[in-house]
Write an enzyme that holds these catalytic residues in place. Structure first.
Site, PDB file in Angstrom:
ATOM      1  N   ALA A 115      33.049   0.804  59.690  1.00  0.00           N
ATOM      2  CA  ALA A 115      33.934   1.135  60.806  1.00  0.00           C
ATOM      3  C   ALA A 115      35.375   1.341  60.336  1.00  0.00           C
ATOM      4  O   ALA A 115      36.183   1.924  61.047  1.00  0.00           O
ATOM      5  CB  ALA A 115      33.857   0.043  61.865  1.00  0.00           C
ATOM      6  N   THR A 174      24.511   5.030  56.509  1.00  0.00           N
ATOM      7  CA  THR A 174      25.427   4.215  57.317  1.00  0.00           C
ATOM      8  C   THR A 174      26.880   4.572  57.015  1.00  0.00           C
ATOM      9  O   THR A 174      27.178   5.252  56.027  1.00  0.00           O
ATOM     10  CB  THR A 174      25.248   2.711  57.028  1.00  0.00           C
ATOM     11  OG1 THR A 174      25.638   2.464  55.678  1.00  0.00           O
ATOM     12  CG2 THR A 174      23.821   2.264  57.236  1.00  0.00           C
ATOM     13  N   GLN A 216      18.137  -2.593  66.164  1.00  0.00           N
ATOM     14  CA  GLN A 216      18.549  -3.599  65.195  1.00  0.00           C
ATOM     15  C   GLN A 216      17.266  -4.281  64.697  1.00  0.00           C
ATOM     16  O   GLN A 216      16.239  -4.257  65.386  1.00  0.00           O
ATOM     17  CB  GLN A 216      19.475  -4.609  65.906  1.00  0.00           C
ATOM     18  CG  GLN A 216      20.192  -5.542  65.003  1.00  0.00           C
ATOM     19  CD  GLN A 216      20.923  -4.812  63.872  1.00  0.00           C
ATOM     20  OE1 GLN A 216      20.333  -4.608  62.816  1.00  0.00           O
ATOM     21  NE2 GLN A 216      22.172  -4.447  64.083  1.00  0.00           N
ATOM     22  N   ASP A 268      30.522  -1.904  63.502  1.00  0.00           N
ATOM     23  CA  ASP A 268      30.751  -3.330  63.242  1.00  0.00           C
ATOM     24  C   ASP A 268      32.189  -3.504  62.799  1.00  0.00           C
ATOM     25  O   ASP A 268      32.725  -2.629  62.121  1.00  0.00           O
ATOM     26  CB  ASP A 268      29.844  -3.795  62.095  1.00  0.00           C
ATOM     27  CG  ASP A 268      28.450  -4.153  62.588  1.00  0.00           C
ATOM     28  OD1 ASP A 268      28.332  -4.606  63.735  1.00  0.00           O
ATOM     29  OD2 ASP A 268      27.505  -3.983  61.807  1.00  0.00           O
ATOM     30  N   ALA A 278      29.853   3.350  72.323  1.00  0.00           N
ATOM     31  CA  ALA A 278      29.049   4.425  71.717  1.00  0.00           C
ATOM     32  C   ALA A 278      28.727   5.528  72.729  1.00  0.00           C
ATOM     33  O   ALA A 278      28.636   6.701  72.360  1.00  0.00           O
ATOM     34  CB  ALA A 278      27.757   3.825  71.160  1.00  0.00           C
ATOM     35  N   HIS A 304      22.746  -7.337  72.649  1.00  0.00           N
ATOM     36  CA  HIS A 304      23.933  -7.293  71.790  1.00  0.00           C
ATOM     37  C   HIS A 304      24.758  -8.579  71.986  1.00  0.00           C
ATOM     38  O   HIS A 304      24.961  -9.014  73.122  1.00  0.00           O
ATOM     39  CB  HIS A 304      24.782  -6.060  72.139  1.00  0.00           C
ATOM     40  CG  HIS A 304      25.902  -5.854  71.177  1.00  0.00           C
ATOM     41  ND1 HIS A 304      27.121  -6.463  71.331  1.00  0.00           N
ATOM     42  CD2 HIS A 304      25.973  -5.147  70.029  1.00  0.00           C
ATOM     43  CE1 HIS A 304      27.906  -6.121  70.308  1.00  0.00           C
ATOM     44  NE2 HIS A 304      27.230  -5.319  69.518  1.00  0.00           N
ATOM     45  N   GLU A 323      16.849   3.762  55.968  1.00  0.00           N
ATOM     46  CA  GLU A 323      18.315   3.718  56.058  1.00  0.00           C
ATOM     47  C   GLU A 323      18.926   3.328  54.707  1.00  0.00           C
ATOM     48  O   GLU A 323      18.449   2.404  54.039  1.00  0.00           O
ATOM     49  CB  GLU A 323      18.730   2.695  57.121  1.00  0.00           C
ATOM     50  CG  GLU A 323      20.245   2.629  57.290  1.00  0.00           C
ATOM     51  CD  GLU A 323      20.678   1.596  58.307  1.00  0.00           C
ATOM     52  OE1 GLU A 323      20.421   1.804  59.498  1.00  0.00           O
ATOM     53  OE2 GLU A 323      21.265   0.579  57.901  1.00  0.00           O
TER      54      GLU A 323
HETATM   55  P1  FAD Z   1      27.753  -0.001  72.307  1.00  0.00           P
HETATM   56  O1  FAD Z   1      26.602   0.763  72.840  1.00  0.00           O
HETATM   57  O2  FAD Z   1      29.109   0.580  72.525  1.00  0.00           O
HETATM   58  O3  FAD Z   1      27.679  -1.473  72.901  1.00  0.00           O
HETATM   59  C1  FAD Z   1      28.528  -2.508  72.428  1.00  0.00           C
HETATM   60  C2  FAD Z   1      28.630  -3.591  73.486  1.00  0.00           C
HETATM   61  O4  FAD Z   1      29.356  -3.082  74.603  1.00  0.00           O
HETATM   62  C3  FAD Z   1      27.299  -4.062  74.064  1.00  0.00           C
HETATM   63  O5  FAD Z   1      27.419  -5.417  74.379  1.00  0.00           O
HETATM   64  C4  FAD Z   1      27.131  -3.243  75.322  1.00  0.00           C
HETATM   65  O6  FAD Z   1      26.286  -3.871  76.271  1.00  0.00           O
HETATM   66  C5  FAD Z   1      28.573  -3.152  75.798  1.00  0.00           C
HETATM   67  N1  FAD Z   1      28.870  -1.932  76.566  1.00  0.00           N
HETATM   68  C6  FAD Z   1      28.378  -0.703  76.357  1.00  0.00           C
HETATM   69  N2  FAD Z   1      28.922   0.179  77.241  1.00  0.00           N
HETATM   70  C7  FAD Z   1      29.792  -0.533  78.009  1.00  0.00           C
HETATM   71  C8  FAD Z   1      30.666  -0.199  79.082  1.00  0.00           C
HETATM   72  N3  FAD Z   1      30.739   1.037  79.544  1.00  0.00           N
HETATM   73  N4  FAD Z   1      31.424  -1.189  79.627  1.00  0.00           N
HETATM   74  C9  FAD Z   1      31.354  -2.467  79.162  1.00  0.00           C
HETATM   75  N5  FAD Z   1      30.524  -2.840  78.141  1.00  0.00           N
HETATM   76  C10 FAD Z   1      29.756  -1.892  77.575  1.00  0.00           C
HETATM   77  N6  FAD Z   1      27.610  -0.439  62.426  1.00  0.00           N
HETATM   78  C11 FAD Z   1      28.467   0.185  61.592  1.00  0.00           C
HETATM   79  O7  FAD Z   1      29.649  -0.165  61.527  1.00  0.00           O
HETATM   80  N7  FAD Z   1      28.048   1.226  60.800  1.00  0.00           N
HETATM   81  C12 FAD Z   1      26.763   1.682  60.828  1.00  0.00           C
HETATM   82  O8  FAD Z   1      26.420   2.625  60.106  1.00  0.00           O
HETATM   83  C13 FAD Z   1      25.829   1.034  61.696  1.00  0.00           C
HETATM   84  N8  FAD Z   1      24.558   1.458  61.791  1.00  0.00           N
HETATM   85  C14 FAD Z   1      23.714   0.863  62.697  1.00  0.00           C
HETATM   86  C15 FAD Z   1      22.406   1.366  62.831  1.00  0.00           C
HETATM   87  C16 FAD Z   1      21.529   0.801  63.746  1.00  0.00           C
HETATM   88  C17 FAD Z   1      20.139   1.360  63.878  1.00  0.00           C
HETATM   89  C18 FAD Z   1      21.954  -0.302  64.554  1.00  0.00           C
HETATM   90  C19 FAD Z   1      21.024  -0.921  65.535  1.00  0.00           C
HETATM   91  C20 FAD Z   1      23.248  -0.794  64.433  1.00  0.00           C
HETATM   92  C21 FAD Z   1      24.137  -0.214  63.519  1.00  0.00           C
HETATM   93  N9  FAD Z   1      25.452  -0.667  63.375  1.00  0.00           N
HETATM   94  C22 FAD Z   1      26.316  -0.043  62.508  1.00  0.00           C
HETATM   95  C23 FAD Z   1      25.914  -1.836  64.134  1.00  0.00           C
HETATM   96  C24 FAD Z   1      26.573  -1.477  65.468  1.00  0.00           C
HETATM   97  O9  FAD Z   1      27.688  -0.639  65.257  1.00  0.00           O
HETATM   98  C25 FAD Z   1      27.003  -2.802  66.108  1.00  0.00           C
HETATM   99  O10 FAD Z   1      25.883  -3.554  66.483  1.00  0.00           O
HETATM  100  C26 FAD Z   1      27.995  -2.705  67.230  1.00  0.00           C
HETATM  101  O11 FAD Z   1      28.519  -3.992  67.498  1.00  0.00           O
HETATM  102  C27 FAD Z   1      27.370  -2.198  68.531  1.00  0.00           C
HETATM  103  O12 FAD Z   1      27.100  -0.883  68.430  1.00  0.00           O
HETATM  104  P2  FAD Z   1      26.481  -0.031  69.644  1.00  0.00           P
HETATM  105  O13 FAD Z   1      26.528   1.359  69.193  1.00  0.00           O
HETATM  106  O14 FAD Z   1      25.208  -0.619  70.110  1.00  0.00           O
HETATM  107  O15 FAD Z   1      27.638  -0.287  70.754  1.00  0.00           O
END
Ligand code: FAD
Length: 281
Positions: free
Chosen positions: A50, A47, A174, A108, A123, A148, A16
């Site tokens: 946000a 990456t 992560q 983030d 997501a 998370h 990455e």
């Molecule tokens: P989600 O899957 O949307 O989950 C976020 C939270 O919401 C979790 O607590 C989940 O349990 C909860 N949730 C999910 N669906 C629902 C629902 N339907 N109702 C209620 N709650 C729900 N961040 C950046 O800004 N830029 C990047 O390039 C980046 N790259 C990353 C690469 C990797 C491999 C990883 C692991 C993380 C990366 N991140 C990046 C960080 C990531 O964006 C953050 O950790 C963010 O806070 C959560 O992202 P997620 O896609 O897991 O979110």
């Protein structure tokens, strides 16, 4: 080629990077990529922040990399500050540029405090939107072995993750420092009927201060003995300690049957190169 197809053929090796902000940073990234290209790289990912201002540099970096390398290039895309029509047009651009793989993320909070508001909250909604595009991208999602930090409970976190991952093709985790978190994550997903590949994300700790900052943000438990050793070591020893610790973790992950290894490089090659050589990759 789709990363899902690569995963079906063999264990993947991936790295990455973030889009650099300065010409010097770009030079450093180009050098890191040239050095890592000596390895059998399956894919790299870029990456994105946000905040809206970082969307364009990510796209440019991804589109610059694709025609110049034989490995796949995956673009990170966040919910933040994106409307449905912007996602559709971004996917058009990625399709035209030969990109086959997207990592769909919530994002983030931007460090400049700018708003994350957009048309998507989670997501999983972004995965659905990318699936609507006429081009069939392979879609990856994030997984959090230590749960998370904003999740109401472990059970809900795993349930949402299993739903999201079932609609996607694979997950990347992560970073974490204790392999048992990854083993438990894979087992909990399997118990929910989700057997999609989960690639562990590995962070060699060459900059303990910076990694601690990310770990605090992600709710990642740090290894206090490792940190103590790193803080007392000089620069040369720090690298060896970081590689030795990551090597032990990777060996456990490979023994468990991880479908690939994804390294967080911070745009540096030395630790990843030394680690891959030590692992015989
Ligand atoms: P989600 O899957 O949307 O989950 C976020 C939270 O919401 C979790 O607590 C989940 O349990 C909860 N949730 C999910 N669906 C629902 C629902 N339907 N109702 C209620 N709650 C729900 N961040 C950046 O800004 N830029 C990047 O390039 C980046 N790259 C990353 C690469 C990797 C491999 C990883 C692991 C993380 C990366 N991140 C990046 C960080 C990531 O964006 C953050 O950790 C963010 O806070 C959560 O992202 P997620 O896609 O897991 O979110």
């Amino acid at each position: 080629m789709a990363i899902s197809e690569l995963l079906a053929r063999q264990r993947t090796l991936s790295f990455e990077f973030f889009p650099p902000k300065t010409p010097w940073g770009q030079k450093q990234l180009n050098q890191a990529i040239a050095e890592l290209s000596q390895l059998d790289v399956s894919f790299v990912s870029v990456t994105t922040g946000a905040g809206g201002s970082s969307h364009e540099p990510t796209k440019q970096q991804v589109l610059d990399l694709v025609p110049n390398h034989s490995f796949e290039v995956m673009a990170h895309v966040t919910c933040a500050q994106h409307s449905r029509s912007q996602i559709a047009s971004l996917m058009d651009d990625y399709e035209a540029g030969g990109v086959e793989n997207i990592l769909a993320l919530a994002g983030d909070p931007p460090q400049d405090g700018s708003s994350m508001a957009g048309e998507f909250s989670f997501a999983s909604e972004l995965v659905e939107e990318i699936r609507r595009h006429p081009h069939s991208f392979a879609v990856g999602v994030a997984a959090h072995p230590e749960v998370h930090p904003s999740s109401a409970s472990r059970e809900l976190d795993r349930r949402f993750l299993a739903q999201k991952l079932s609609a996607a093709d694979f997950a990347i985790t992560q970073f974490f420092f204790d392999a048992s978190y990854y083993f438990r994550l894979v087992e909990e997903l399997a118990a929910l009927g989700c057997g999609k590949p989960v690639i562990p994300g590995v962070m060699p700790v060459t900059s303990p201060g910076r990694v601690k900052h990310f770990a605090d943000m992600n709710g990642t438990e740090i290894d206090s003995i490792l940190w103590e050793r790193l803080e007392q070591a000089d620069a040369g020893d720090k690298m060896s300690i970081a590689v030795e610790a990551a090597h032990k973790l990777c060996a456990e992950l490979l023994q468990f049957g991880a479908p690939g290894l994804h390294f967080y490089t911070m745009n540096q090659s030395e630790a990843s190169l030394r680690l891959c050589r030590a692992l015989g990759l």
